[in-house]
Design a protein around this motif. Sequence first.
Motif, short mmCIF file in Angstrom:
data_model
loop_
_atom_site.label_atom_id
_atom_site.label_comp_id
_atom_site.label_asym_id
_atom_site.label_seq_id
_atom_site.Cartn_x
_atom_site.Cartn_y
_atom_site.Cartn_z
N PHE A 216 29.05 75.46 51.78
CA PHE A 216 29.81 76.50 52.46
C PHE A 216 29.64 76.40 53.97
O PHE A 216 30.60 76.57 54.73
CB PHE A 216 29.38 77.88 51.97
CG PHE A 216 29.95 79.02 52.76
CD1 PHE A 216 31.28 79.39 52.61
CD2 PHE A 216 29.17 79.71 53.68
CE1 PHE A 216 31.82 80.43 53.36
CE2 PHE A 216 29.71 80.74 54.43
CZ PHE A 216 31.03 81.11 54.26
N ALA A 217 28.44 76.08 54.41
CA ALA A 217 28.18 75.94 55.85
C ALA A 217 29.01 74.79 56.43
O ALA A 217 29.56 74.90 57.52
CB ALA A 217 26.69 75.71 56.09
N ASP A 218 29.12 73.69 55.68
CA ASP A 218 29.94 72.56 56.15
C ASP A 218 31.42 72.93 56.17
O ASP A 218 32.16 72.50 57.06
CB ASP A 218 29.73 71.35 55.23
CG ASP A 218 28.31 70.80 55.34
OD1 ASP A 218 27.68 71.01 56.38
OD2 ASP A 218 27.85 70.16 54.37
N PHE A 219 31.86 73.72 55.20
CA PHE A 219 33.27 74.10 55.09
C PHE A 219 33.76 74.85 56.31
O PHE A 219 34.85 74.63 56.82
CB PHE A 219 33.45 74.94 53.82
CG PHE A 219 34.78 75.63 53.71
CD1 PHE A 219 35.95 74.91 53.61
CD2 PHE A 219 34.86 77.03 53.71
CE1 PHE A 219 37.18 75.54 53.50
CE2 PHE A 219 36.08 77.66 53.60
CZ PHE A 219 37.25 76.91 53.50
N ASP A 222 33.88 73.69 61.47
CA ASP A 222 34.87 73.35 62.50
C ASP A 222 36.04 74.33 62.54
O ASP A 222 37.06 74.05 63.18
CB ASP A 222 35.40 71.93 62.27
CG ASP A 222 34.29 70.89 62.37
OD1 ASP A 222 33.38 71.08 63.18
OD2 ASP A 222 34.35 69.89 61.62
N LEU A 223 35.91 75.45 61.87
CA LEU A 223 36.99 76.43 61.84
C LEU A 223 36.71 77.55 62.84
O LEU A 223 35.56 77.99 62.99
CB LEU A 223 37.15 77.02 60.43
CG LEU A 223 37.47 76.02 59.31
CD1 LEU A 223 37.51 76.75 57.98
CD2 LEU A 223 38.81 75.33 59.57
N ASP A 224 37.75 78.01 63.49
CA ASP A 224 37.61 79.13 64.42
C ASP A 224 37.76 80.44 63.67
O ASP A 224 38.61 81.27 63.97
CB ASP A 224 38.66 79.01 65.53
CG ASP A 224 38.47 80.07 66.61
OD1 ASP A 224 37.34 80.57 66.75
OD2 ASP A 224 39.47 80.40 67.30
N ILE A 225 36.91 80.61 62.65
CA ILE A 225 36.96 81.80 61.81
C ILE A 225 35.53 82.27 61.59
O ILE A 225 34.64 81.46 61.33
CB ILE A 225 37.63 81.49 60.45
CG1 ILE A 225 39.06 80.98 60.65
CG2 ILE A 225 37.64 82.72 59.55
CD1 ILE A 225 39.74 80.50 59.38
N GLY A 226 35.31 83.55 61.69
CA GLY A 226 33.98 84.10 61.52
C GLY A 226 33.40 83.78 60.15
O GLY A 226 34.13 83.83 59.14
N GLU A 227 32.12 83.49 60.10
CA GLU A 227 31.49 83.12 58.84
C GLU A 227 31.53 84.27 57.84
O GLU A 227 31.61 84.05 56.63
CB GLU A 227 30.05 82.69 59.09
CG GLU A 227 29.40 82.02 57.89
CD GLU A 227 28.04 81.42 58.23
OE1 GLU A 227 27.03 82.11 57.93
OE2 GLU A 227 28.00 80.32 58.77
N ASP A 228 31.48 85.52 58.33
CA ASP A 228 31.52 86.65 57.42
C ASP A 228 32.87 86.74 56.72
O ASP A 228 32.94 87.05 55.51
CB ASP A 228 31.21 87.95 58.17
CG ASP A 228 32.14 88.18 59.36
OD1 ASP A 228 32.78 87.20 59.81
OD2 ASP A 228 32.23 89.32 59.84
N GLN A 229 33.97 86.47 57.46
CA GLN A 229 35.29 86.48 56.83
C GLN A 229 35.44 85.35 55.81
O GLN A 229 35.98 85.55 54.73
CB GLN A 229 36.39 86.35 57.90
CG GLN A 229 36.53 87.57 58.80
CD GLN A 229 37.82 87.51 59.61
OE1 GLN A 229 38.89 87.33 59.05
NE2 GLN A 229 37.70 87.67 60.92
N LEU A 230 34.95 84.16 56.17
CA LEU A 230 35.01 83.03 55.25
C LEU A 230 34.23 83.32 53.98
O LEU A 230 34.68 83.03 52.87
CB LEU A 230 34.45 81.77 55.92
CG LEU A 230 35.39 81.00 56.85
CD1 LEU A 230 34.63 79.87 57.53
CD2 LEU A 230 36.58 80.45 56.09
N ALA A 231 33.05 83.91 54.14
CA ALA A 231 32.21 84.20 52.97
C ALA A 231 32.92 85.18 52.04
O ALA A 231 32.89 85.02 50.81
CB ALA A 231 30.86 84.78 53.42
#
Length: 469
Positions: A216-219, A222-231
């Motif tokens: 998940f950390a690798d995913f 390189d994205l300009d998206i907050g990790e909390d939203q991605l999670a």
Amino acid sequence: MGDDSDDSRNEDDLSELLRRMLGGQGGIDPAEIERLTGMPVDPSMLAMISQQLRGAFAGGGDGISWDLAKRQALQIAESGALSVTDGQRVDLDEALALATLWLGEATTISDLAHSARVLTRAQWVEASLPVWQELAEPVAESIADALTATLEEQAPEEMRAMMQGAGRLMRTVGGSLFATQLGQVVGRLSTEVISGGDVGIPVMPAGEAAILPQNFADFGRDLDIGEDQLALAVAVRELAHARLFRHAKWLRLHVISQVTEFARGIRVDTEALEDLAGRFDPQRPEELRQALESGALLPAHSEAQRQALGRLETLLATVEGWVDVVTEDATARLPKAGAIAETVRRRRAAGGPAEQALGSLVGLELRPRRLREAAAMWRAVTNAVGIEARDSLWDYPDFMPTAEDIDDPDALITRLQARARGEQVSADELDDAIARILAGEEPAPDDGEGEGTSPSDDATGEEEPPRPA
């Protein structure tokens, strides 16, 4: 006479050499094998062959030893893997808890019986390998059988008598070569997947959800998206996938049986295998490995396989399309939900290197081609009849949308609306209704009882409850 005694002595010497190899005894001189076989021998290759032969006999029976695949997969999964920190585990646990609440608003399919798990790569291999084995076994059997027959045919005349009775051993060793390649592919796949349902098929035990924080950390790096939203987005998608397979208990078996039906139709390209065996150099085993992993030994799909593949792609697209729509609705609060969804779509369309290698090895692409059309169907159904009627299509196998429904969602919507009113629609009436919808005509009044209703009221079923049949 002297020639006969020399041949007999060579056979006795070779038999003794095999006994020493299979017994794990040391002191085997590669020069001794060169004298008996007339072929140069690489010491490291000799050690590998000895290990495979001993494993083949120790396993007993004539089946393929999948322990070798498991060892290969775990070795790759564990090499260079970062440990899961307490912070990562807490963050994902919080995301999964909130995702559960949001899903309650987007689907009527109930929550899981057990909380989702946070897994390491090695734990994902342990949990998913039985499914990979089941999917790959028909191909492994086909390759092992073909390899055995081809090597026996390619053997020099003077060695064929020695080959008699060795078919079980050769078949097992041939299958072990395939198992080794599968293990390497699954091991590399463990470094790419971010969740249990990431590959589209149910590789986790039924009703279980999982996220791999290392990947998940690798995913999201390189994205300009907050990790909390991605999670949150990843958690919602994974829980929706697991909920669906827990609710529709028949679905898991349905998917796996479709995959194995396709795999059982695979036949090895004997001409390519004979060509490889004719020029195979024991000191360059890399060529055989590349042939297995590239899919060079698997011929083009037959007509029966193409039909099986079409059914499988429709099934996977139907599942993934529903997950897409439910995830979109559940994550509507996220500021960058659209960007996340597009990232997932692109990632899914491209697939990772390990997934592509799996497709070559087993001859199967896991990414359905009709995903966008299936998602559009589920969106149309949701807008027309609501989430409860939509989700009821997963209650029984006969209710599930077909390829024709993906092509023409209006026909499915018409059936659902009729079912909500307690009506039995004949084929002719259904055809007429579809024709009116396609022509843009207003639905006809229902015997005068629905004269005051609008099409939207009728579509949602909110004006009056369903009448008993």
